[in-house]
Design an enzyme around this catalytic site. Sequence first.
Site, PDB file in Angstrom:
ATOM      1  N   HIS A  12      -3.409 -15.633 -18.165  1.00 52.76           N
ATOM      2  CA  HIS A  12      -3.739 -16.779 -17.766  1.00 52.76           C
ATOM      3  C   HIS A  12      -2.786 -17.581 -18.056  1.00 52.76           C
ATOM      4  O   HIS A  12      -2.543 -18.294 -17.922  1.00 52.76           O
ATOM      5  CB  HIS A  12      -5.448 -17.471 -17.702  1.00 52.76           C
ATOM      6  CG  HIS A  12      -4.887 -17.918 -19.333  1.00 52.76           C
ATOM      7  ND1 HIS A  12      -6.695 -17.133 -20.023  1.00 52.76           N
ATOM      8  CD2 HIS A  12      -4.949 -18.781 -19.815  1.00 52.76           C
ATOM      9  CE1 HIS A  12      -6.452 -17.921 -21.055  1.00 52.76           C
ATOM     10  NE2 HIS A  12      -5.660 -18.662 -21.097  1.00 52.76           N
ATOM     11  N   HIS A  59      -9.119 -25.117 -21.789  1.00 50.76           N
ATOM     12  CA  HIS A  59      -7.505 -25.507 -23.175  1.00 50.76           C
ATOM     13  C   HIS A  59      -7.386 -26.759 -22.764  1.00 50.76           C
ATOM     14  O   HIS A  59      -6.523 -27.853 -23.830  1.00 50.76           O
ATOM     15  CB  HIS A  59      -6.290 -25.132 -22.466  1.00 50.76           C
ATOM     16  CG  HIS A  59      -6.434 -23.593 -22.295  1.00 50.76           C
ATOM     17  ND1 HIS A  59      -7.095 -22.824 -21.323  1.00 50.76           N
ATOM     18  CD2 HIS A  59      -5.575 -22.694 -23.573  1.00 50.76           C
ATOM     19  CE1 HIS A  59      -6.683 -21.302 -21.653  1.00 50.76           C
ATOM     20  NE2 HIS A  59      -5.538 -20.913 -22.725  1.00 50.76           N
ATOM     21  N   HIS A 192      -0.785 -13.477 -28.434  1.00 54.75           N
ATOM     22  CA  HIS A 192       0.421 -14.507 -28.737  1.00 54.75           C
ATOM     23  C   HIS A 192      -0.064 -15.163 -29.122  1.00 54.75           C
ATOM     24  O   HIS A 192      -1.686 -16.116 -29.419  1.00 54.75           O
ATOM     25  CB  HIS A 192       0.517 -15.301 -27.068  1.00 54.75           C
ATOM     26  CG  HIS A 192      -0.667 -16.148 -26.430  1.00 54.75           C
ATOM     27  ND1 HIS A 192      -1.779 -15.113 -26.088  1.00 54.75           N
ATOM     28  CD2 HIS A 192      -0.742 -17.211 -25.973  1.00 54.75           C
ATOM     29  CE1 HIS A 192      -2.995 -16.346 -25.359  1.00 54.75           C
ATOM     30  NE2 HIS A 192      -1.952 -16.860 -25.309  1.00 54.75           N
ATOM     31  N   GLU A 239      -7.807 -14.980 -27.760  1.00 54.83           N
ATOM     32  CA  GLU A 239      -8.770 -14.835 -25.629  1.00 54.83           C
ATOM     33  C   GLU A 239      -8.978 -13.954 -25.841  1.00 54.83           C
ATOM     34  O   GLU A 239      -9.872 -13.829 -24.093  1.00 54.83           O
ATOM     35  CB  GLU A 239      -7.048 -15.692 -25.359  1.00 54.83           C
ATOM     36  CG  GLU A 239      -7.324 -17.418 -25.144  1.00 54.83           C
ATOM     37  CD  GLU A 239      -6.419 -17.369 -24.488  1.00 54.83           C
ATOM     38  OE1 GLU A 239      -6.144 -19.093 -24.288  1.00 54.83           O
ATOM     39  OE2 GLU A 239      -5.457 -16.825 -23.566  1.00 54.83           O
TER      40      GLU A 239
HETATM   41  C1  DHB Z   1       0.874 -19.960 -22.641  1.00 56.33           C
HETATM   42  C2  DHB Z   1      -0.807 -18.663 -22.583  1.00 56.33           C
HETATM   43  C3  DHB Z   1      -1.734 -19.706 -22.575  1.00 56.33           C
HETATM   44  O1  DHB Z   1      -2.587 -18.709 -22.269  1.00 56.33           O
HETATM   45  C4  DHB Z   1      -2.009 -20.796 -22.376  1.00 56.33           C
HETATM   46  O2  DHB Z   1      -3.170 -21.107 -22.609  1.00 56.33           O
HETATM   47  C5  DHB Z   1      -0.855 -21.741 -22.641  1.00 56.33           C
HETATM   48  C6  DHB Z   1       0.635 -20.935 -22.941  1.00 56.33           C
HETATM   49  C7  DHB Z   1       2.069 -19.588 -23.196  1.00 56.33           C
HETATM   50  O3  DHB Z   1       2.456 -17.885 -23.582  1.00 56.33           O
HETATM   51  O4  DHB Z   1       2.967 -19.983 -22.716  1.00 56.33           O
HETATM   52 FE    FE Z   2      -5.099 -19.569 -22.434  1.00 58.38          FE
END
Ligand code: DHB
Ligand code: FE
Length: 280
Positions: A12, A59, A192, A239
Amino acid sequence: MAQIIGYVGTSHVPAIGTAIARNLQEQPYWKPFFDGFPKVRDWLGAVRPDVVVVFYNDHGLNFFLDKLPTFAVGAAAEYANADEGWGLPNFGTYRGYPRLSWHIIEQLLQDEFDPVSCQEMLVDHAFSIPLQLLWPEGIGGIRTVPIAINTVQHPLPSARRCLKLGQSVGRAIASWPEKLKVLILGTGGLSHQLDGQRAGFINKPFDLLCLDRLVQDPEALIRYSGAELVELAGTQGVEILNWIAARGALGGDLRQVQRNYHIPISNTAAALLALENHCG
Ligand code: DHB
Ligand code: FE
């Protein structure tokens, strides 16, 4: 009488919303990611869900660190999208299904979960972007039930607890008396990390293992603690808990409709998994 017709897991990343707004789907950076979706859209066009239950994490839009429920279920007639600060376009308002939401909440309480019930709820990019990817022309009359899981502030719910949450939601849907086709959606991940010394961290072998296990053996994923998930998937890679919870709702024979994995989109290993569910 309600049936879970399938599962979709997707990343997302907010930048996807900007790419959609600027029509960048065919650009080399974006194409390998967006190319995963037509097959899933075709399948959704054929199976035609009436409702989407969305497991995602907020978030800092609807909940902030001062008051952050571990599990929260939307029980509103509609949910407005808003941007918590990425500069994203507004994707509008989503239709809710309060009766189904309360039915799910009742089942959760029976199964000894204590979710926060939200008769007002804003939904952020983790809700709007996946729905935009699945229904670029708009979601139409399809109704939604948002289920927010805390993947932001530790202590997080365990993977085991998230899988059980999904199983409880699956039971609730199975006992819904009216005819209804339900799609289960899990958003976020895969690996990530947006901050700290490991910013930019991605773990492809672990992501691919998670995708395999999500299809064949989701129970195998509950062995990871929150700390281990941070280590393996990155601080925001946790996540994956949304994907695990969503997967818990499925109980039938599964057919893989689509799987796509592409590194990176922004800082994220972007993934897409779609499974068709055949109950009994
Ligand atoms: C990014 C990924 C995410 O899941 C998020 O909530 C905000 C930013 C990203 O990789 O930029
Ligand atoms: Fe996220």
